[in-house]
Design a protein around this motif. Structure first.
Motif, short mmCIF file in Angstrom:
data_model
loop_
_atom_site.label_atom_id
_atom_site.label_comp_id
_atom_site.label_asym_id
_atom_site.label_seq_id
_atom_site.Cartn_x
_atom_site.Cartn_y
_atom_site.Cartn_z
N THR A 193 -8.37 8.64 6.66
CA THR A 193 -7.27 7.80 7.32
C THR A 193 -8.18 6.49 7.33
OG1 THR A 193 -6.35 9.63 8.63
CG2 THR A 193 -6.19 7.35 9.44
N ARG A 194 -9.48 6.34 7.48
CA ARG A 194 -10.23 5.10 7.29
C ARG A 194 -9.58 4.40 6.04
NH1 ARG A 194 -16.17 7.60 7.25
NH2 ARG A 194 -14.94 9.15 8.15
N ASN A 195 -9.53 5.13 5.19
CA ASN A 195 -9.16 4.33 3.77
C ASN A 195 -7.81 3.55 3.51
OD1 ASN A 195 -11.17 6.59 3.50
ND2 ASN A 195 -11.43 5.70 1.45
N MET A 196 -6.86 4.75 4.45
CA MET A 196 -5.40 3.87 4.52
C MET A 196 -5.44 2.61 5.51
SD MET A 196 -2.68 3.74 6.49
CE MET A 196 -0.99 3.34 6.05
N VAL A 197 -6.08 2.60 6.48
CA VAL A 197 -6.25 1.55 7.32
C VAL A 197 -6.73 0.30 6.54
CG1 VAL A 197 -7.51 0.37 9.27
CG2 VAL A 197 -6.88 2.73 9.46
N THR A 198 -7.93 0.79 5.45
CA THR A 198 -8.42 -0.40 4.71
C THR A 198 -7.44 -1.01 3.77
OG1 THR A 198 -10.57 0.51 4.87
CG2 THR A 198 -10.19 -1.13 2.86
N GLY A 199 -6.66 -0.04 3.08
CA GLY A 199 -5.56 -0.57 2.13
C GLY A 199 -4.65 -1.24 2.82
N THR A 236 0.68 -1.30 -0.08
CA THR A 236 0.09 -0.05 -0.01
C THR A 236 0.76 1.18 -0.02
OG1 THR A 236 -1.52 1.22 1.20
CG2 THR A 236 -0.06 0.07 2.47
N THR A 237 0.30 2.31 -0.39
CA THR A 237 0.97 3.61 -0.39
C THR A 237 0.63 4.37 0.51
OG1 THR A 237 -0.46 4.73 -2.28
CG2 THR A 237 1.80 3.34 -2.86
N ALA A 238 1.09 5.19 1.25
CA ALA A 238 0.65 6.28 2.28
C ALA A 238 1.36 7.60 2.26
CB ALA A 238 0.52 5.42 3.68
N GLY A 239 0.84 8.35 2.81
CA GLY A 239 1.50 9.82 2.71
C GLY A 239 0.70 10.94 2.97
N SER A 240 1.10 12.16 3.09
CA SER A 240 0.29 13.27 3.16
C SER A 240 -0.28 13.67 1.78
CB SER A 240 1.12 14.47 3.95
OG SER A 240 -0.12 15.39 4.14
N VAL A 241 -1.18 14.67 1.76
CA VAL A 241 -1.72 15.36 0.36
C VAL A 241 -0.70 15.75 -0.37
CG1 VAL A 241 -3.38 16.72 -0.34
CG2 VAL A 241 -3.90 15.72 1.68
N ILE A 249 -9.29 10.14 -3.04
CA ILE A 249 -10.49 9.72 -2.04
C ILE A 249 -10.71 8.34 -1.80
CG2 ILE A 249 -12.99 10.32 -1.67
CD1 ILE A 249 -12.80 12.59 -3.57
N ASP A 250 -10.80 7.45 -2.40
CA ASP A 250 -11.30 6.00 -2.12
C ASP A 250 -9.93 5.48 -2.38
OD1 ASP A 250 -12.59 3.93 -1.61
OD2 ASP A 250 -13.59 3.87 -3.69
N VAL A 251 -9.91 4.15 -1.90
CA VAL A 251 -8.72 3.26 -2.19
C VAL A 251 -8.77 2.84 -3.63
CG1 VAL A 251 -7.55 1.24 -1.20
CG2 VAL A 251 -8.67 2.72 0.27
N ALA A 252 -7.56 2.66 -4.37
CA ALA A 252 -7.55 2.33 -5.64
C ALA A 252 -6.60 1.11 -5.76
CB ALA A 252 -7.43 3.25 -6.76
N TYR A 253 -6.99 -0.05 -6.31
CA TYR A 253 -6.52 -1.22 -6.32
C TYR A 253 -5.91 -1.43 -7.88
CZ TYR A 253 -7.91 -2.24 -1.54
OH TYR A 253 -8.11 -2.34 -0.27
N ARG A 254 -4.72 -1.80 -7.90
CA ARG A 254 -3.99 -1.99 -9.24
C ARG A 254 -3.28 -2.95 -9.13
NH1 ARG A 254 -7.29 0.99 -10.27
NH2 ARG A 254 -7.40 2.91 -11.50
N TYR A 255 -3.06 -3.93 -10.25
CA TYR A 255 -2.44 -5.22 -10.36
C TYR A 255 -1.60 -5.04 -11.64
CZ TYR A 255 -6.99 -6.46 -7.89
OH TYR A 255 -7.90 -6.28 -7.12
N PHE A 256 -0.15 -5.81 -11.18
CA PHE A 256 0.67 -5.76 -12.33
C PHE A 256 1.85 -6.88 -11.99
CE2 PHE A 256 2.97 -3.14 -9.48
CZ PHE A 256 4.28 -3.18 -10.03
N THR A 310 -3.91 4.93 -1.44
CA THR A 310 -4.51 5.31 -0.52
C THR A 310 -4.91 6.82 -0.21
OG1 THR A 310 -3.02 5.13 1.39
CG2 THR A 310 -4.42 3.17 0.93
N PRO A 311 -5.60 7.33 0.11
CA PRO A 311 -5.89 8.81 0.32
C PRO A 311 -4.87 9.63 1.49
CG PRO A 311 -7.85 8.11 0.46
CD PRO A 311 -7.19 6.86 0.68
N GLY A 312 -4.38 10.82 1.12
CA GLY A 312 -3.58 11.60 2.28
C GLY A 312 -4.21 12.15 3.03
N HIS A 313 -5.44 12.65 2.95
CA HIS A 313 -6.14 13.50 3.70
C HIS A 313 -6.33 12.75 5.07
CE1 HIS A 313 -6.92 15.99 0.00
NE2 HIS A 313 -7.43 16.84 0.89
N ILE A 314 -6.39 13.66 6.21
CA ILE A 314 -6.67 13.00 7.47
C ILE A 314 -7.96 12.59 7.55
CG2 ILE A 314 -7.11 15.15 8.47
CD1 ILE A 314 -5.89 14.55 11.33
#
Length: 429
Positions: free
Chosen positions: A101-107, A13-18, A75-82, A94-98
């Motif tokens: 954060t729930r989406n980052m937890v999901t990812g 997963t990716t994470a970080g701020s906006v 905004i949403d969690v986007a999944y990509r396959y390669f 995953t999104p960066g906006h605070i």
């Protein structure tokens, strides 16, 4: 085709701020590894032109929602396959906006590794600490700190080393297991897939090369056997007049015909008569296969029960200690009743106490702080209306996690990880 199916899979997963460049990084990773179809590239070029971008905006490969493309955010969690010749990948952007954060937890909840991006100009900020804490909570084995936008600081080694030193203090407090540091420019592609001539002082791997060689944690099939029952199959027709099987997806471990098993929470014992998968019978099944088990005894089994090997029983309790990430605008309420969903089981649970809340800026536990708001991380205790059959999260992600649901709105308000005790958890920071 069979060689592709046999390739090892890494989820990250990716994470970080906006605006740290998460979507751009994934777009660059896909583009430079030649993992983009021609029609996808045409659509991104057209969207970039429509939005007035001077160059092709690779972030649009993952920002699929109209609102995301209009605002230039995720905004949403986007999944990509390669895939590369060495490994298959599933990416969660995953999104960066605070507030997301729930989406980052999901990812991150199903990931083997996290790429945490840091803007080289800004260094370590609150969201960096928040996402690092979540990576620690979710027991991710590998964290990659990608110092992005190095092109905007003239690829200055001193900037990179300063950020490394700052983050090393965080990793020590959070006890992160394997941490890697890479200086990159997602926009220009430096050290993403191809090594950059602009960083002769960096002798490590490129991001893709590192992802191809990261060790993947022990397989689910090596853990104790757990089959949460989803459905009781009883056709009651001429062909299957006496057929009764208990279907579900193996959360972990393996079963063989003849294994002695225990049904939880009743503690009824039996043994496996047969294992069915679709139209065929198996001698042995491994996680994460979806199977149906037939037993040698007529026993009472229903959805929400769990079938385990008799010598590999999990914990059974109605009082459970949790580390949670609170996901709702409405604060957690001590004494309130919530719906608890754990594997295939569902029950009511009452919040008994809040032991502490985490100060994300200092990474300290705030003992006695009872107010848990949206995006807060806290250690709580709940009491459930019937016994939970669980492992601790650090041992088994599936049976060691649960979600908390508001009974009035049926909205998920919390994600919880089952931990051993308050005393053993204070060492986390």
């Amino acid at each position: 085709m069979s060689a592709y199916l046999d390739m090892e899979l890494l989820r990250f997963t990716t994470a970080g701020s906006v605006d740290d460049g998460k979507s751009t990084l994934i777009g660059r990773l896909l583009y430079d590894s030649k993992s983009i179809f021609e029609d996808q590239m045409e659509a991104v070029c057209a969207a970039s032109e429509r939005l007035g971008n001077d160059e092709v905006n690779l972030a649009l490969l993952t920002d699929g929602l109209r609102a995301e493309r209009e605002q230039g955010i995720t905004i949403d969690v986007a999944y990509r396959y390669f895939a590369t010749p060495r490994r298959k990948f599933i990416i969660a952007d995953t999104p960066g906006h605070i507030e997301y954060t729930r989406n980052m937890v999901t990812g991150a909840s199903t990931a083997d590794a996290a790429i945490i991006l840091v803007d080289a100009r800004h260094g370590i900020i609150e969201q960096t600490k928040r996402h690092s804490y979540i990576a620690s909570l979710l027991q991710l084995d590998n964290v990659i700190l990608a110092v992005n936008k190095m092109d905007l600081v003239d690829f200055d080694e001193a900037v990179f080393e300063r950020i490394k030193r700052e983050y090393a203090d965080i990793t020590a407090k959070l006890k992160l297991k394997n941490v890697y540091y890479i200086p990159i420019s997602a926009l220009q592609g430096d050290n993403v897939v191809n090594r950059s001539a602009k960083t002769p002082w960096y002798q490590g791997k490129t991001l893709l090369n590192l992802l191809e060689t990261l060790p993947v944690k022990i397989g689910l099939d090596q853990l104790p056997a757990r089959l949460p029952v989803q459905y009781v199959i009883r056709p009651q027709n001429e062909r299957f007049h006496d057929y009764r099987a208990y279907a579900g997806r193996l959360a972990s471990g393996s079963f063989r015909v003849g294994d002695k098993v225990t049904i939880l929470p009743s503690l009824t014992e039996s043994s496996i008569k047969a294992i069915d998968e679709a139209e065929k019978s198996l001698d042995e099944a491994f996680a994460p296969q979806s199977i149906a088990i037939r037993l040698n005894d007529d026993v009472d089994v229903s959805r929400g029960d769990m079938i385990v090997k008799s010598n590999e029983r999990p914990h059974i309790n109605t009082n459970v200690s949790l580390l949670i990430c609170w996901l709702s605008h409405r604060p957690l309420s001590i004494g309130a009743k919530y719906i608890i969903r754990h594997t295939t089981d569902e029950m009511f649970g009452v919040v008994r106490d809040v032991y502490y809340k985490v100060n994300i800026n200092t990474l300290e536990n705030i003992i006695g702080e009872k107010q848990v708001n949206m995006n807060d991380i806290a250690h709580i205790q709940i009491k459930t209306s019937k016994p939970l059959k669980y492992d601790f999260y650090e041992q088994n992600r599936t049976t060691g996690s649960l979600v908390i649901i508001d009974e009035a709105t049926y909205v998920t308000v919390g994600a919880g990880m089952i931990v051993n005790s308050l005393e053993e958890q204070t060492f986390v920071i």
